[in-house]
Design a protein around this motif. Structure first.
Motif, PDB file in Angstrom:
ATOM      1  N   LEU A   1      12.567  56.620   8.453  1.00 40.87           N
ATOM      2  CA  LEU A   1      13.480  55.573   7.995  1.00 40.87           C
ATOM      3  C   LEU A   1      14.320  54.974   9.123  1.00 40.87           C
ATOM      4  CD1 LEU A   1      14.692  57.135   4.631  1.00 40.87           C
ATOM      5  CD2 LEU A   1      12.842  55.487   5.025  1.00 40.87           C
ATOM      6  N   ASP A   2      14.225  55.543  10.323  1.00 40.41           N
ATOM      7  CA  ASP A   2      14.947  55.016  11.478  1.00 40.41           C
ATOM      8  C   ASP A   2      13.991  54.380  12.490  1.00 40.41           C
ATOM      9  OD1 ASP A   2      17.505  54.595  12.560  1.00 40.41           O
ATOM     10  OD2 ASP A   2      17.259  56.241  13.976  1.00 40.41           O
ATOM     11  N   ASP A   3      12.761  54.180  12.088  1.00 44.29           N
ATOM     12  CA  ASP A   3      11.708  53.694  12.977  1.00 44.29           C
ATOM     13  C   ASP A   3      11.342  52.256  12.614  1.00 44.29           C
ATOM     14  OD1 ASP A   3       9.307  53.181  14.324  1.00 44.29           O
ATOM     15  OD2 ASP A   3       8.491  55.180  13.945  1.00 44.29           O
ATOM     16  N   ALA A   4      11.852  51.292  13.382  1.00 46.33           N
ATOM     17  CA  ALA A   4      11.625  49.876  13.087  1.00 46.33           C
ATOM     18  C   ALA A   4      10.135  49.527  13.116  1.00 46.33           C
ATOM     19  CB  ALA A   4      12.404  48.995  14.056  1.00 46.33           C
TER      20      ALA A   4
ATOM     21  N   GLY B   1      19.666  53.615  11.442  1.00 44.01           N
ATOM     22  CA  GLY B   1      19.488  52.669  10.345  1.00 44.01           C
ATOM     23  C   GLY B   1      18.732  51.439  10.786  1.00 44.01           C
ATOM     24  N   VAL B   2      17.978  50.894   9.858  1.00 40.66           N
ATOM     25  CA  VAL B   2      17.181  49.697  10.119  1.00 40.66           C
ATOM     26  C   VAL B   2      17.373  48.744   8.951  1.00 40.66           C
ATOM     27  CG1 VAL B   2      14.840  48.787  10.454  1.00 40.66           C
ATOM     28  CG2 VAL B   2      15.455  51.013  11.426  1.00 40.66           C
ATOM     29  N   THR B   3      17.469  47.467   9.259  1.00 42.50           N
ATOM     30  CA  THR B   3      17.413  46.428   8.244  1.00 42.50           C
ATOM     31  C   THR B   3      16.253  45.516   8.609  1.00 42.50           C
ATOM     32  OG1 THR B   3      18.722  44.842   6.966  1.00 42.50           O
ATOM     33  CG2 THR B   3      19.006  44.784   9.355  1.00 42.50           C
ATOM     34  N   GLY B   4      15.637  44.927   7.618  1.00 43.11           N
ATOM     35  CA  GLY B   4      14.495  44.070   7.909  1.00 43.11           C
ATOM     36  C   GLY B   4      14.203  43.102   6.791  1.00 43.11           C
ATOM     37  N   VAL B   5      13.514  42.033   7.173  1.00 38.52           N
ATOM     38  CA  VAL B   5      13.084  41.029   6.198  1.00 38.52           C
ATOM     39  C   VAL B   5      11.702  40.521   6.579  1.00 38.52           C
ATOM     40  CG1 VAL B   5      14.242  39.129   7.416  1.00 38.52           C
ATOM     41  CG2 VAL B   5      13.699  38.893   4.993  1.00 38.52           C
ATOM     42  N   ALA B   6      10.867  40.401   5.586  1.00 35.21           N
ATOM     43  CA  ALA B   6       9.581  39.728   5.722  1.00 35.21           C
ATOM     44  C   ALA B   6       9.662  38.504   4.828  1.00 35.21           C
ATOM     45  CB  ALA B   6       8.434  40.636   5.289  1.00 35.21           C
TER      46      ALA B   6
ATOM     47  N   HIS C   1      16.942  47.974   3.750  1.00 38.81           N
ATOM     48  CA  HIS C   1      18.055  48.518   4.524  1.00 38.81           C
ATOM     49  C   HIS C   1      17.954  50.025   4.379  1.00 38.81           C
ATOM     50  CE1 HIS C   1      21.733  47.790   6.782  1.00 38.81           C
ATOM     51  NE2 HIS C   1      22.153  48.925   6.243  1.00 38.81           N
ATOM     52  N   THR C   2      17.984  50.747   5.521  1.00 36.42           N
ATOM     53  CA  THR C   2      17.820  52.204   5.471  1.00 36.42           C
ATOM     54  C   THR C   2      19.084  52.932   5.918  1.00 36.42           C
ATOM     55  OG1 THR C   2      16.995  52.584   7.736  1.00 36.42           O
ATOM     56  CG2 THR C   2      15.375  51.891   6.072  1.00 36.42           C
ATOM     57  N   TRP C   3      19.257  54.108   5.361  1.00 31.47           N
ATOM     58  CA  TRP C   3      20.304  55.049   5.745  1.00 31.47           C
ATOM     59  C   TRP C   3      19.599  56.374   6.040  1.00 31.47           C
ATOM     60  CZ3 TRP C   3      20.832  51.357   2.060  1.00 31.47           C
ATOM     61  CH2 TRP C   3      21.947  50.530   2.124  1.00 31.47           C
ATOM     62  N   PRO C   4      19.016  56.514   7.239  1.00 32.36           N
ATOM     63  CA  PRO C   4      18.257  57.734   7.528  1.00 32.36           C
ATOM     64  C   PRO C   4      19.095  59.000   7.445  1.00 32.36           C
ATOM     65  CG  PRO C   4      18.269  56.239   9.427  1.00 32.36           C
ATOM     66  CD  PRO C   4      18.999  55.562   8.323  1.00 32.36           C
ATOM     67  N   GLU C   5      20.382  58.888   7.748  1.00 35.64           N
ATOM     68  CA  GLU C   5      21.247  60.067   7.679  1.00 35.64           C
ATOM     69  C   GLU C   5      21.365  60.607   6.255  1.00 35.64           C
ATOM     70  OE1 GLU C   5      24.178  56.537   7.418  1.00 35.64           O
ATOM     71  OE2 GLU C   5      22.157  56.931   8.175  1.00 35.64           O
ATOM     72  N   HIS C   6      21.036  59.770   5.270  1.00 33.89           N
ATOM     73  CA  HIS C   6      21.048  60.183   3.864  1.00 33.89           C
ATOM     74  C   HIS C   6      19.636  60.250   3.281  1.00 33.89           C
ATOM     75  CE1 HIS C   6      25.376  59.873   3.814  1.00 33.89           C
ATOM     76  NE2 HIS C   6      25.295  58.638   4.265  1.00 33.89           N
ATOM     77  N   GLY C   7      18.618  59.963   4.099  1.00 38.44           N
ATOM     78  CA  GLY C   7      17.241  59.963   3.605  1.00 38.44           C
ATOM     79  C   GLY C   7      17.013  58.923   2.528  1.00 38.44           C
ATOM     80  N   TYR C   8      17.595  57.733   2.712  1.00 33.03           N
ATOM     81  CA  TYR C   8      17.574  56.714   1.656  1.00 33.03           C
ATOM     82  C   TYR C   8      17.192  55.346   2.225  1.00 33.03           C
ATOM     83  CZ  TYR C   8      19.257  53.568  -1.996  1.00 33.03           C
ATOM     84  OH  TYR C   8      19.345  52.601  -2.950  1.00 33.03           O
ATOM     85  N   ALA C   9      16.385  54.621   1.473  1.00 31.62           N
ATOM     86  CA  ALA C   9      16.041  53.238   1.819  1.00 31.62           C
ATOM     87  C   ALA C   9      16.061  52.397   0.552  1.00 31.62           C
ATOM     88  CB  ALA C   9      14.672  53.161   2.480  1.00 31.62           C
ATOM     89  N   ALA C  10      16.611  51.183   0.671  1.00 26.28           N
ATOM     90  CA  ALA C  10      16.673  50.240  -0.446  1.00 26.28           C
ATOM     91  C   ALA C  10      15.796  49.032  -0.109  1.00 26.28           C
ATOM     92  CB  ALA C  10      18.116  49.801  -0.676  1.00 26.28           C
ATOM     93  N   PHE C  11      14.711  48.875  -0.859  1.00 28.78           N
ATOM     94  CA  PHE C  11      13.795  47.757  -0.684  1.00 28.78           C
ATOM     95  C   PHE C  11      13.990  46.754  -1.814  1.00 28.78           C
ATOM     96  CE2 PHE C  11      11.704  51.118   1.619  1.00 28.78           C
ATOM     97  CZ  PHE C  11      11.067  50.488   2.674  1.00 28.78           C
ATOM     98  N   ASP C  12      13.757  45.499  -1.501  1.00 28.28           N
ATOM     99  CA  ASP C  12      13.753  44.431  -2.486  1.00 28.28           C
ATOM    100  C   ASP C  12      12.487  43.621  -2.244  1.00 28.28           C
ATOM    101  OD1 ASP C  12      15.417  42.594  -4.428  1.00 28.28           O
ATOM    102  OD2 ASP C  12      14.570  41.284  -2.898  1.00 28.28           O
ATOM    103  N   ILE C  13      11.644  43.535  -3.246  1.00 30.86           N
ATOM    104  CA  ILE C  13      10.398  42.786  -3.112  1.00 30.86           C
ATOM    105  C   ILE C  13      10.348  41.755  -4.220  1.00 30.86           C
ATOM    106  CG2 ILE C  13       7.883  42.903  -3.096  1.00 30.86           C
ATOM    107  CD1 ILE C  13       8.099  45.764  -2.096  1.00 30.86           C
ATOM    108  N   PHE C  14      10.301  40.488  -3.842  1.00 38.34           N
ATOM    109  CA  PHE C  14      10.238  39.396  -4.801  1.00 38.34           C
ATOM    110  C   PHE C  14       9.018  38.555  -4.474  1.00 38.34           C
ATOM    111  CE2 PHE C  14      12.280  35.169  -6.252  1.00 38.34           C
ATOM    112  CZ  PHE C  14      11.722  35.278  -7.507  1.00 38.34           C
ATOM    113  N   MET C  15       8.142  38.388  -5.458  1.00 41.07           N
ATOM    114  CA  MET C  15       6.920  37.617  -5.244  1.00 41.07           C
ATOM    115  C   MET C  15       6.626  36.752  -6.455  1.00 41.07           C
ATOM    116  SD  MET C  15       4.395  40.315  -3.409  1.00 41.07           S
ATOM    117  CE  MET C  15       4.862  41.062  -1.858  1.00 41.07           C
ATOM    118  N   CYS C  16       6.074  35.585  -6.179  1.00 41.76           N
ATOM    119  CA  CYS C  16       5.645  34.687  -7.240  1.00 41.76           C
ATOM    120  C   CYS C  16       4.159  34.387  -7.056  1.00 41.76           C
ATOM    121  CB  CYS C  16       6.484  33.410  -7.226  1.00 41.76           C
ATOM    122  SG  CYS C  16       6.351  32.489  -5.679  1.00 41.76           S
TER     123      CYS C  16
END
Length: 123
Positions: free
Chosen positions: A29-32, A62-67, A77-92
């Motif tokens: 989770l800390d690896d871009a 921590g890493v943040t990213g957008v495609a 957006h990741t919080w590796p120190e907590h082992g947590y990542a929040a993804f948002d995927i929106f597709m049409c």
């Protein structure tokens, strides 16, 4: 023969499907670079088209990213120190964001994945 009656137009479907994906206990989770590859793998699996990809690694972690996609977006957006990542995927369109879920599970080696689906747009 009487004239044909006009048929009602079908109700419009959703503009797209948005998945809010919470990943817990994952690796990398800390690896871009790993996150960028996971984004590329998600785009391919979902049948989407990548327009732009950008990640930023924070210090100390921590890493943040957008495609940016032709069909909308994937963000994280990741919080590796907590082992947590929040993804948002929106597709049409024909792209299927649900195909990204097993890709993320494999990419970050975790089974602890919670998904919330939102149907966006006129129903």
């Amino acid at each position: 023969m009487p004239p044909a009656q006009p048929q009602p137009l079908p109700a419009p479907g959703p503009a797209g499907v948005q998945l809010v994906i919470e990943l817990r206990g994952g690796e990398g989770l800390d690896d871009a670079a790993r996150i960028e590859q996971a984004f590329r793998d998600c785009v391919a699996a979902c049948g989407a088209r990548l327009l732009h990809l950008h990640t930023h690694r924070f210090s100390p972690q921590g890493v943040t990213g957008v495609a940016v996609l032709a069909e909308s977006h994937i963000t994280v957006h990741t919080w590796p120190e907590h082992g947590y990542a929040a993804f948002d995927i929106f597709m049409c369109g024909a792209a299927d964001p649900w195909r990204a879920v097993p890709v993320l599970r494999r990419a970050f080696a975790t089974e602890d994945v919670a998904v919330t689906e939102l149907r966006r747009g006129p129903a």
